[in-house]
Design an enzyme around this catalytic site. Structure first.
Site, PDB file in Angstrom:
ATOM      1  N   ASP A  11      92.777  22.233  53.470  1.00 36.41           N
ATOM      2  CA  ASP A  11      93.675  22.913  54.386  1.00 36.41           C
ATOM      3  C   ASP A  11      94.552  21.811  55.000  1.00 36.41           C
ATOM      4  O   ASP A  11      94.211  20.623  54.907  1.00 36.41           O
ATOM      5  CB  ASP A  11      92.836  23.632  55.454  1.00 36.41           C
ATOM      6  CG  ASP A  11      93.689  24.223  56.542  1.00 36.41           C
ATOM      7  OD1 ASP A  11      94.661  24.918  56.219  1.00 36.41           O
ATOM      8  OD2 ASP A  11      93.380  23.984  57.737  1.00 36.41           O
ATOM      9  N   ASP A  13      96.842  22.138  58.372  1.00 37.12           N
ATOM     10  CA  ASP A  13      96.912  22.099  59.836  1.00 37.12           C
ATOM     11  C   ASP A  13      95.513  21.984  60.441  1.00 37.12           C
ATOM     12  O   ASP A  13      94.683  22.877  60.277  1.00 37.12           O
ATOM     13  CB  ASP A  13      97.580  23.382  60.362  1.00 37.12           C
ATOM     14  CG  ASP A  13      99.011  23.533  59.851  1.00 37.12           C
ATOM     15  OD1 ASP A  13      99.733  22.538  59.828  1.00 37.12           O
ATOM     16  OD2 ASP A  13      99.389  24.665  59.478  1.00 37.12           O
ATOM     17  N   GLY A  48      94.371  28.942  61.202  1.00 39.65           N
ATOM     18  CA  GLY A  48      94.364  29.343  59.797  1.00 39.65           C
ATOM     19  C   GLY A  48      94.961  30.709  59.535  1.00 39.65           C
ATOM     20  O   GLY A  48      95.074  31.134  58.397  1.00 39.65           O
ATOM     21  N   SER A 116     100.502  27.874  55.700  1.00 36.87           N
ATOM     22  CA  SER A 116     101.795  27.619  56.341  1.00 36.87           C
ATOM     23  C   SER A 116     102.969  27.591  55.367  1.00 36.87           C
ATOM     24  O   SER A 116     102.902  27.000  54.299  1.00 36.87           O
ATOM     25  CB  SER A 116     101.738  26.281  57.078  1.00 36.87           C
ATOM     26  OG  SER A 116     103.010  25.963  57.599  1.00 36.87           O
ATOM     27  N   ASN A 118     105.492  26.022  56.213  1.00 36.62           N
ATOM     28  CA  ASN A 118     106.062  24.691  56.473  1.00 36.62           C
ATOM     29  C   ASN A 118     105.243  23.580  55.822  1.00 36.62           C
ATOM     30  O   ASN A 118     105.505  22.392  56.071  1.00 36.62           O
ATOM     31  CB  ASN A 118     106.111  24.446  57.982  1.00 36.62           C
ATOM     32  CG  ASN A 118     107.081  25.382  58.684  1.00 36.62           C
ATOM     33  OD1 ASN A 118     108.292  25.275  58.488  1.00 36.62           O
ATOM     34  ND2 ASN A 118     106.576  26.306  59.476  1.00 36.62           N
ATOM     35  N   ASP A 170      89.333  23.774  58.919  1.00 35.16           N
ATOM     36  CA  ASP A 170      88.989  23.705  60.343  1.00 35.16           C
ATOM     37  C   ASP A 170      88.945  25.099  60.968  1.00 35.16           C
ATOM     38  O   ASP A 170      88.685  25.220  62.166  1.00 35.16           O
ATOM     39  CB  ASP A 170      90.018  22.864  61.116  1.00 35.16           C
ATOM     40  CG  ASP A 170      91.360  23.561  61.194  1.00 35.16           C
ATOM     41  OD1 ASP A 170      91.804  24.116  60.163  1.00 35.16           O
ATOM     42  OD2 ASP A 170      91.965  23.589  62.282  1.00 35.16           O
TER      43      ASP A 170
HETATM   44  C1  BG6 Z   1      98.087  27.730  59.264  1.00 33.17           C
HETATM   45  C2  BG6 Z   1      97.895  27.428  60.736  1.00 33.17           C
HETATM   46  O1  BG6 Z   1      97.851  26.571  58.525  1.00 33.17           O
HETATM   47  O2  BG6 Z   1      99.405  28.178  59.014  1.00 33.17           O
HETATM   48  C3  BG6 Z   1      98.278  28.641  61.576  1.00 33.17           C
HETATM   49  O3  BG6 Z   1      96.536  27.104  60.967  1.00 33.17           O
HETATM   50  C4  BG6 Z   1      99.680  29.087  61.220  1.00 33.17           C
HETATM   51  O4  BG6 Z   1      98.211  28.265  62.938  1.00 33.17           O
HETATM   52  C5  BG6 Z   1      99.778  29.368  59.719  1.00 33.17           C
HETATM   53  O5  BG6 Z   1     100.006  30.282  61.924  1.00 33.17           O
HETATM   54  C6  BG6 Z   1     101.184  29.781  59.283  1.00 33.17           C
HETATM   55  O6  BG6 Z   1     102.059  28.713  59.508  1.00 33.17           O
HETATM   56  P1  BG6 Z   1     103.640  28.838  59.439  1.00 33.17           P
HETATM   57  O7  BG6 Z   1     104.111  27.393  59.467  1.00 33.17           O
HETATM   58  O8  BG6 Z   1     103.984  29.508  58.139  1.00 33.17           O
HETATM   59  O9  BG6 Z   1     104.083  29.629  60.607  1.00 33.17           O
HETATM   60 MG    MG Z   2      93.758  24.669  59.607  1.00 38.38          MG
END
Ligand code: BG6
Ligand code: MG
Length: 232
Positions: A11, A13, A48, A116, A118, A170
């Site tokens: 993972d 974040d 997550g 994510s 991002n 996590d």
């Molecule tokens: C996860 C994070 O990795 O990604 C979450 O733990 C987050 O907190 C999710 O909401 C989505 O991320 P993003 O960057 O697409 O908004």
């Molecule tokens: Mg995470």
């Protein structure tokens, strides 16, 4: 027989870097602006969890149009993207580089399994794109964690069976997803959050592949006693 681990799915974040904190701060800013109650405790449930599911959790049973939800998701993401601008290789969490090096040395494949959208940007800023064999992110599958889809897709991208991979997470939702996919799991954080994982550690600091392999071997013996021939 001991587990035949050929791949790691990390993972992002809260595992490779502390962007979990930036997600929290961005949601907090949005919640304050919208006068929605939100704090660190509430944030634990969002680790997550996808952007949309996170927002739905924060708004609770208050009614918003789809356009309003979309605008709030966009706004939170703007805050988040602003906050990650200065991320650099210094932001890799302790132990990550060593473990990635050891795994490469041992011929173990590496995938990223992040919810994510991002993720690609973050790993580029962290300077680890070329250490990763397969990247799966918020664009890869429809059903978010705790569904196993993202990790199954990642294992598939590595050309491995679920029983050959171990997921490092996590988040409670992430451990649940990996277990649903019949994968081995390392949970990072308090047992209250990641206690369902096969191995629970406070972080990756000082963690070595040889120690993890030894722990997995021990666990396998107990696992066979408890659960018959799972994973044989
Ligand atoms: C996860 C994070 O990795 O990604 C979450 O733990 C987050 O907190 C999710 O909401 C989505 O991320 P993003 O960057 O697409 O908004
Ligand atoms: Mg995470």
């Amino acid at each position: 027989m001991s587990p035949d681990i050929r791949g790691f799915i990390f993972d992002l974040d809260g595992v490779l870097t502390d962007t979990a904190e930036y997600h929290y701060l961005a949601w907090h800013k949005l919640a304050d602006e919208e006068e929605l109650p939100f704090n660190r405790e509430a944030n634990e449930a969002l680790r997550g969890v996808s952007r949309r599911e996170s927002l739905l959790h924060i708004v609770g049973d208050r009614q918003y149009s789809e356009a309003q939800l979309q605008e709030m998701m966009d706004r939170k993401n703007r805050y988040y993207v602003e906050s990650i601008q200065n991320i650099s290789p210094h932001d890799l969490l302790p132990g990550v580089v060593t473990l990635l090096d050891e795994l490469k040395q041992a011929g173990i494949k590496i995938a990223l399994g992040s919810a994510s959208k991002n993720a690609q940007t973050v790993i580029e800023k962290l300077g680890i794109t070329n250490r990763i064999d397969a990247i799966t992110d918020g664009y890869s599958v429809q059903r978010p964690k705790p569904a196993p889809d993202l990790f199954l897709y990642a294992a598939n991208q590595l050309g491995l069976e679920p029983s050959q991979v171990i997921v490092v997470e996590d988040a409670e939702a992430g451990i649940e997803a990996a277990l649903a996919g019949q994968m081995w799991t390392i949970g990072l954080g308090p047992p209250a959050r990641v206690g369902a994982a096969h191995i629970v550690l406070p972080s990756l600091a000082g963690v070595h592949w040889t120690d993890l392999r030894a722990k997995l071997n021990e666990l396998r013996i107990g696992d066979k006693e408890d659960k018959g021939d799972k994973g044989e």
